[in-house]
Motif scaffolding. Structure first.
Motif, PDB file in Angstrom:
ATOM      1  N   ALA A  85      -7.452   6.810   8.118  1.00 43.83           N
ATOM      2  CA  ALA A  85      -8.653   6.731   7.462  1.00 43.83           C
ATOM      3  C   ALA A  85      -7.307   6.105   5.773  1.00 43.83           C
ATOM      4  N   ARG A  86      -6.226   6.349   5.484  1.00 44.35           N
ATOM      5  CA  ARG A  86      -5.550   6.104   4.576  1.00 44.35           C
ATOM      6  C   ARG A  86      -5.139   5.200   4.668  1.00 44.35           C
ATOM      7  N   ASP A  87      -5.407   4.017   5.803  1.00 47.84           N
ATOM      8  CA  ASP A  87      -5.045   2.394   5.780  1.00 47.84           C
ATOM      9  C   ASP A  87      -6.232   2.035   5.315  1.00 47.84           C
ATOM     10  N   ILE A  88      -7.418   2.454   5.062  1.00 48.98           N
ATOM     11  CA  ILE A  88      -8.196   1.359   4.674  1.00 48.98           C
ATOM     12  C   ILE A  88      -8.444   0.683   3.206  1.00 48.98           C
ATOM     13  N   ALA A  89      -8.159   1.948   2.143  1.00 48.82           N
ATOM     14  CA  ALA A  89      -9.038   2.123   1.183  1.00 48.82           C
ATOM     15  C   ALA A  89      -7.835   3.403   0.463  1.00 48.82           C
ATOM     16  N   LEU A 102      -5.180  -5.833   8.006  1.00 46.07           N
ATOM     17  CA  LEU A 102      -5.714  -6.482   9.230  1.00 46.07           C
ATOM     18  C   LEU A 102      -6.944  -6.865   9.440  1.00 46.07           C
ATOM     19  N   PRO A 103      -7.288  -8.232   9.580  1.00 45.97           N
ATOM     20  CA  PRO A 103      -8.852  -8.569   9.651  1.00 45.97           C
ATOM     21  C   PRO A 103      -9.794  -7.682  10.470  1.00 45.97           C
ATOM     22  N   ASP A 104      -9.104  -8.005  11.875  1.00 45.52           N
ATOM     23  CA  ASP A 104     -10.019  -6.981  13.052  1.00 45.52           C
ATOM     24  C   ASP A 104     -10.783  -5.537  12.521  1.00 45.52           C
ATOM     25  N   ARG A 105      -9.624  -4.895  11.392  1.00 39.86           N
ATOM     26  CA  ARG A 105     -10.294  -3.790  11.035  1.00 39.86           C
ATOM     27  C   ARG A 105     -10.926  -3.426  10.009  1.00 39.86           C
ATOM     28  N   GLU A 106     -11.688  -4.102   9.463  1.00 43.26           N
ATOM     29  CA  GLU A 106     -12.670  -4.877   8.416  1.00 43.26           C
ATOM     30  C   GLU A 106     -13.658  -3.825   8.494  1.00 43.26           C
ATOM     31  N   LYS A 107     -14.115  -4.064   9.773  1.00 42.77           N
ATOM     32  CA  LYS A 107     -15.286  -2.633   9.724  1.00 42.77           C
ATOM     33  C   LYS A 107     -15.269  -1.248   9.552  1.00 42.77           C
ATOM     34  N   GLU A 108     -13.784  -0.705   9.450  1.00 40.69           N
ATOM     35  CA  GLU A 108     -13.289   0.798   9.673  1.00 40.69           C
ATOM     36  C   GLU A 108     -13.380   0.581   7.403  1.00 40.69           C
ATOM     37  N   LEU A 109     -14.029  -0.246   6.633  1.00 41.37           N
ATOM     38  CA  LEU A 109     -14.351   0.077   5.345  1.00 41.37           C
ATOM     39  C   LEU A 109     -16.112   0.013   6.190  1.00 41.37           C
ATOM     40  N   GLU A 134      -1.392  -1.180   1.269  1.00 44.32           N
ATOM     41  CA  GLU A 134      -2.121  -0.256   2.891  1.00 44.32           C
ATOM     42  C   GLU A 134      -2.290   1.788   1.627  1.00 44.32           C
ATOM     43  N   GLY A 135      -2.942   2.980   2.069  1.00 44.47           N
ATOM     44  CA  GLY A 135      -2.807   3.511   1.513  1.00 44.47           C
ATOM     45  C   GLY A 135      -1.499   4.739   1.793  1.00 44.47           C
ATOM     46  N   GLY A 136      -0.718   4.517   2.916  1.00 47.59           N
ATOM     47  CA  GLY A 136      -0.167   5.061   3.491  1.00 47.59           C
ATOM     48  C   GLY A 136       1.559   4.466   3.095  1.00 47.59           C
ATOM     49  N   ASP A 137       1.176   3.277   2.351  1.00 46.79           N
ATOM     50  CA  ASP A 137       2.696   2.743   0.874  1.00 46.79           C
ATOM     51  C   ASP A 137       1.971   3.123  -0.513  1.00 46.79           C
ATOM     52  N   VAL A 138       1.601   3.930  -0.378  1.00 47.24           N
ATOM     53  CA  VAL A 138       1.220   3.999  -2.474  1.00 47.24           C
ATOM     54  C   VAL A 138       1.200   5.871  -2.320  1.00 47.24           C
ATOM     55  N   MET A 139       2.156   6.549  -3.370  1.00 50.27           N
ATOM     56  CA  MET A 139       1.922   7.489  -3.447  1.00 50.27           C
ATOM     57  C   MET A 139       1.918   7.842  -5.037  1.00 50.27           C
ATOM     58  N   LEU A 140       1.528   9.148  -5.375  1.00 50.74           N
ATOM     59  CA  LEU A 140       1.609   8.898  -6.531  1.00 50.74           C
ATOM     60  C   LEU A 140       2.073  10.219  -6.815  1.00 50.74           C
ATOM     61  N   TRP A 141       3.037  10.308  -7.874  1.00 45.07           N
ATOM     62  CA  TRP A 141       3.854  11.196  -8.645  1.00 45.07           C
ATOM     63  C   TRP A 141       3.889  11.476 -10.080  1.00 45.07           C
ATOM     64  N   ASN A 142       3.141  11.971 -10.820  1.00 41.39           N
ATOM     65  CA  ASN A 142       3.283  12.031 -12.272  1.00 41.39           C
ATOM     66  C   ASN A 142       2.885  11.135 -12.682  1.00 41.39           C
ATOM     67  N   ASP A 143       3.851   9.961 -13.577  1.00 43.81           N
ATOM     68  CA  ASP A 143       3.565   9.424 -14.037  1.00 43.81           C
ATOM     69  C   ASP A 143       3.790   8.205 -13.479  1.00 43.81           C
ATOM     70  N   HIS A 144       4.469   8.245 -11.955  1.00 46.45           N
ATOM     71  CA  HIS A 144       4.488   7.357 -11.454  1.00 46.45           C
ATOM     72  C   HIS A 144       3.775   6.637  -9.966  1.00 46.45           C
ATOM     73  N   ILE A 145       4.002   5.042  -9.663  1.00 46.94           N
ATOM     74  CA  ILE A 145       3.331   5.209  -8.043  1.00 46.94           C
ATOM     75  C   ILE A 145       4.793   4.289  -7.441  1.00 46.94           C
TER      76      ILE A 145
END
Length: 304
Positions: A85-89, A102-109, A134-145
């Protein structure tokens, strides 16, 4: 209505989407794979069985429910992998940001459409076409992304490169008050031990000031040094190449002092407990064969 709120990786979790392994479909053909680890297990005949993965995910769901987390699951698509689920949003602050996947994963949304209907339409963001993120590449830490990316000239040919610099700039524009830092990750289509598919495959914060890190996952040592500077070397648990392969950095925080971890991660789990964490151990080794673990299969929606 869902009032989204995610500002970090570890605050007390109240609601999330957890993927599903039900009706996962047949074993993919080698040419259908997106990552070298799945390919490795397909060729070896050790690709995970659906029932084993369902059992693992239900055990994880049970831990989340024990902590009174509201757990949403995707509607099941026949013969289709909906584990990650992390990949799609992903959610940053109160915004639900769709990944240009990746276009063929649109149906997951579409399969979590009933969740998105609970979110105010002006809080749902669709990035422009050139933005890959993709969400796996986005990491939140205080005022950092922190954002994992790949700066190699062969980006278009690297199917394991999931977030481009357009994605980094997009987040900088969307969150001008945050410090958005890009990390250039090591990628490989053929060797899973040298492929950081996403940032959370080689780094993740735990608690308020600690983290798990694999130095070899960063193409540029300065990126690694920046994280050491921010967290302090004594606060970072350094994992080995093999531990990265088994996804040691892909644990999941339910709260600042509660971490869900794989039961076989003995060295890590001991360190976490030594540092005051409650460790909820769950078997997830079959899921891990697809180069994803706990963080990959979750999409947090509300943290306190």
């Amino acid at each position: 209505m869902l009032h989204l709120n995610v500002k970090d990786e570890t605050s007390r979790l109240r609601a999330l989407v957890l993927g599903t392994a039900r009706n996962n479909g047949p074993v993919p053909k080698p040419e259908e794979t997106y990552d070298p680890k799945s390919l490795e297990h397909i060729l070896a005949g050790t690709y995970p069985k659906e029932q084993d993965m369902v059992t693992e995910m239900e055990a994880f769901a049970g831990v989340l429910k024990k902590y009174e987390v509201e757990v949403f699951r995707p509607e099941v698509i026949a013969d289709y992998n909906q584990i990650f689920a992390r990949d799609i949003a992903f959610v940053v602050d109160d915004l639900f940001i769709k990944s240009n996947i990746l276009p063929d994963r649109e149906k997951e949304l579409n399969a979590i459409g009933y969740v998105m209907e609970k979110i105010a339409p002006d809080k749902i963001i669709t990035p422009p076409e050139e933005v890959h993120i993709e969400g796996g590449d986005v990491m939140l830490w205080n005022d950092h992304i922190f954002v994992g990316t790949y700066k190699g000239d062969d980006y278009p040919e690297q199917i394991t490169a999931r977030t481009n610099m357009h994605g980094v700039h997009f987040l900088r524009d969307l969150f001008p008050n945050k410090e958005v830092k890009a990390f250039d990750l090591v990628k490989s289509r053929t060797e899973a031990r040298d492929n950081a598919l996403h940032l959370d495959c080689c780094f993740q914060p735990v608690g308020r000031d600690k983290g798990i890190i694999y130095k070899g996952g960063f193409r540029n040592e300065e990126d690694y040094n920046d994280l050491v500077g921010l967290f302090g070397k004594e606060n970072l648990f350094h994992i080995t190449r093999d531990e990265m392969y088994y996804m040691f950095s892909n644990v999941f925080s339910i709260a600042a002092d509660v971490v869900v971890s794989e039961r076989n991660f003995t060295r890590l789990n001991h360190w976490l407990r030594e540092n005051g964490f409650t460790v909820e151990e769950v078997a997830y080794a079959e899921i891990a064969k697809q180069e994803g673990l706990f963080r990959c299969s979750t999409m947090p929606l509300i943290r306190e």
